[in-house]
Scaffold this motif. Structure first.
Motif, PDB file in Angstrom:
ATOM      1  N   ASP A  66       0.873  -1.196   0.000  1.00 32.99           N
ATOM      2  CA  ASP A  66       0.000   0.000   0.000  1.00 32.99           C
ATOM      3  C   ASP A  66       0.896   1.227   0.000  1.00 32.99           C
ATOM      4  N   GLY A  67       0.922   1.950  -1.096  1.00 33.82           N
ATOM      5  CA  GLY A  67       1.726   3.167  -1.160  1.00 33.82           C
ATOM      6  C   GLY A  67       3.210   2.864  -1.162  1.00 33.82           C
ATOM      7  N   ALA A  68       3.992   3.928  -1.119  1.00 35.03           N
ATOM      8  CA  ALA A  68       5.445   3.759  -1.221  1.00 35.03           C
ATOM      9  C   ALA A  68       6.158   4.012   0.100  1.00 35.03           C
ATOM     10  N   GLU A  69       5.613   4.911   0.889  1.00 35.90           N
ATOM     11  CA  GLU A  69       6.334   5.360   2.083  1.00 35.90           C
ATOM     12  C   GLU A  69       5.465   5.220   3.333  1.00 35.90           C
ATOM     13  N   TYR A  75      -0.049   2.460   8.520  1.00 33.67           N
ATOM     14  CA  TYR A  75       0.750   1.648   9.453  1.00 33.67           C
ATOM     15  C   TYR A  75      -0.062   1.293  10.699  1.00 33.67           C
ATOM     16  N   THR A  76      -0.844   2.252  11.177  1.00 27.47           N
ATOM     17  CA  THR A  76      -1.638   1.995  12.386  1.00 27.47           C
ATOM     18  C   THR A  76      -2.681   0.921  12.105  1.00 27.47           C
ATOM     19  N   LEU A  82      -2.827  -6.867  11.906  1.00 28.90           N
ATOM     20  CA  LEU A  82      -1.918  -8.022  12.045  1.00 28.90           C
ATOM     21  C   LEU A  82      -1.882  -8.520  13.482  1.00 28.90           C
ATOM     22  N   ALA A  83      -1.848  -7.566  14.417  1.00 33.10           N
ATOM     23  CA  ALA A  83      -1.802  -7.955  15.834  1.00 33.10           C
ATOM     24  C   ALA A  83      -3.094  -8.669  16.228  1.00 33.10           C
ATOM     25  N   ILE A 175      -5.057  -7.820   4.081  1.00 35.65           N
ATOM     26  CA  ILE A 175      -5.626  -6.773   4.935  1.00 35.65           C
ATOM     27  C   ILE A 175      -6.259  -5.716   4.056  1.00 35.65           C
ATOM     28  N   GLU A 176      -7.492  -5.457   4.300  1.00 36.64           N
ATOM     29  CA  GLU A 176      -8.219  -4.411   3.567  1.00 36.64           C
ATOM     30  C   GLU A 176      -7.962  -3.091   4.280  1.00 36.64           C
TER      31      GLU A 176
END
Ligand code: FAD
Length: 320
Positions: A66-69, A75-76, A82-83, A175-176
């Motif tokens: 998802d995206g480059a950076e 991330y959140t 994932l957790a 993950i959506e």
């Protein structure tokens, strides 16, 4: 799973050193638990990153495209998802600018205790014991948290990186991303003065302090840095005077650095400066004052005038 989930960090197409250190720390904690170490890499060239992150001691690498950076919202969401799926005992993040941006949000969403700026950690039974520094590294504190479910953020340079490559399983995470909850967009990077230099990545730092007296004298120290193929850094007064850009500042309100060699020139060794460089492998200090606190932590000290010592060193190194 009830082991460790570490989230790798990258910037502008390159994995950052702390990603390796997360594997080192993560493996130690996973060994304490007798469980698996999973690493996740989010955004960017995840397949290439996953190959690099497949180090010895890593069981699974999860990739999320998802995206480059780095993006706080992505991330959140991903770390949270994932957790939730893996239910790791420890979520391990870097105590970096990015990590500090989303780590607290992750801990809040997961309703877990968060321990930041950790320099050492171990798990014994139900307790995770972490060491962290406080008050500008004047004191070390030991924090005990219930090890059952935590978020731990490690300081860069405190754990050895994983070196040998391994054969971790690579899994594309399903993950959506809820785009309606992504409120920020990274549109590009703009370097502040000082170009691409990241003193945090340098192997040899030549650092200049107020003993240099005047802006035009910085050139002398720059010459030494060139002769050593080193990077130039500075104490805060040099940056406050506008003689070098902020990204060159070492210390509590600057950068923490862990080079192989740190040469402190005309730097007294104030606690706020030392907080940022005491992790250097070898410290060399040049100072006219034999009682300067920098000598308390220096491996090699030269009590002399920098305006004599530095030209002599340049001569030596240019010859060799
Ligand atoms: P000085 O302390 O003035 O030392 C200059 C040294 O040069 C002296 O030891 C002197 O003996 C020596 N010298 C003089 N002439 C010569 C010569 N000809 N040859 C050789 N030696 C010579 N500081 C940082 O560096 N980084 C930070 O991130 C930082 N954050 C701070 C955050 C806070 C909240 C506060 C309050 C302060 C912070 N400081 C920081 C400032 C810090 O307290 C010191 O003031 C600063 O580190 C001093 O810089 P210096 O060693 O270059 O200068």
């Amino acid at each position: 799973m009830s082991g460790v989930l570490a989230i790798a960090e990258h910037r502008r197409g390159e994995l950052r050193d702390v990603s390796d250190e997360l594997i080192g720390a993560g493996r130690e904690l996973a060994d304490d638990l007798g469980e698996e170490l999973h690493v996740a890499v989010i955004s960017g060239q995840v397949e290439e990153f996953a190959r690099t992150l497949s180090r010895e001691g890593v069981d699974v690498v999860h990739t999320v495209t998802d995206g480059a950076e780095f993006n706080h919202d992505v991330y959140t969401q991903v770390t949270d998802a994932l957790a939730a799926e893996l239910d790791p005992t420890v979520v391990l993040l870097p105590n970096s600018v990015n990590g500090l941006d989303y780590g607290p949000a992750v801990a809040a969403r997961l309703d877990r205790p968060l321990v930041t700026d950790v320099i050492d950690a171990e798990i014994d039974g139900d307790t995770l014991t972490a060491t962290r520094e406080m008050y500008g590294s004047k004191v070390e504190t030991t924090v005990e948290v219930d090890a059952e479910r935590t978020v731990v953020m490690i300081r860069g340079g405190e754990w050895p990186g994983a070196s040998a490559s391994g054969d971790a399983e690579v899994r594309e995470a399903e993950i959506e991303i809820d785009e309606s909850a992504v409120h920020t967009t990274v549109t590009g990077f703009e370097e502040v003065g000082g170009g691409d230099v990241d003193i945090g990545d340098a192997e040899v730092l030549v650092s200049v302090g107020r003993g240099i007296e005047e802006e035009e004298n910085i050139e002398l120290v720059e010459e030494l840095a060139d002769a050593l193929d080193a990077t130039l850094s500075a104490s805060r007064p040099i940056v406050d005077s506008g003689w070098l850009p902020k990204n060159r500042q070492v210390g509590q309100s600057g950068k923490t650095v862990t080079p192989e060699v740190y040469i402190a020139i005309g730097i007294s060794g104030a606690v706020q400066h030392v907080a940022g460089m005491k992790g250097a492998e070898t410290i060399v200090a040049i100072n006219t004052d034999p009682d300067a606190p920098i000598f308390d932590i220096a491996d090699y000290g030269i009590v002399d005038d920098l305006f004599d010592v530095v030209p002599a060193l340049i001569g030596e190194f240019e010859e060799s």
